[in-house]
Design an enzyme around this catalytic site. Sequence first.
Site: not given
Ligand code: BG6
Ligand code: MG
Length: 215
Positions: A8, A10, A24, A116, A118
């Site tokens: 994972d 984040d 947030w 994510s 991102n």
């Molecule tokens: C995960 C995080 O990795 O990504 C979540 O733990 C987050 O908290 C999710 O909501 C989505 O992320 P993003 O960057 O697409 O908004």
């Molecule tokens: Mg995580």
Amino acid sequence: MIKGVIFDLDGVLVSTDELHYAAWSQLAKMIGITEFNREDNQRQKGVSRMESLEIVLEKGEKCYSDAEKVLLANMKNDIYVNLLTDLDQEAVLPGAVEILMRLKKLEIKIGIGSVSKNTPIILEKTGLITYIDEVSCGLDITNSKPDPEVFLVAANKLGLQPKECLVIEDSKAGIIAARAAEMRSLAVGPEHKKLDADYCSESLSNELDWNLLLG
Ligand code: BG6
Ligand code: MG
């Protein structure tokens, strides 16, 4: 025998979980929600942006249309992406690079399994991309954790069977997803003992028994 480790992102490899929380919190204040706290944020870990928004909105009275929710999620993402501007290798969590180097030496394949969207920018900015064989992220999937999709896509991209993969996670949704994917799991981070993983460790910088983890 484990042939690939799926990380994972984040809260496991990088400290961006704190930036999600900051973004947030800022959005919550902007829409008059003052009760949003770390406990709520813990539930946001591993789940999608829209599901994370619902966790924030639970703390307020107001109902929003689907179109308004999309706007709110975009606002949060703008705040978050702005916080990522200065991201660099300093954000890589202790022990992460040493483990990635060790796995490379052992010829264990390295994947990312993060919901994510991102993920690509974070991997680039931190330099972690140089260690990663395959990335499975929010841009590749339709179902977020605890659905196993993101890990199954990662295993598929790595050319491995689920049982040949070890998942490293910091979220409850992620450990449930690893189980659902029939992959072995190692929980790290502040909640590591509560997550019902096969193995747990407070941090990647703690001594880990790689013979056990990969055997
Ligand atoms: C995960 C995080 O990795 O990504 C979540 O733990 C987050 O908290 C999710 O909501 C989505 O992320 P993003 O960057 O697409 O908004
Ligand atoms: Mg995580």
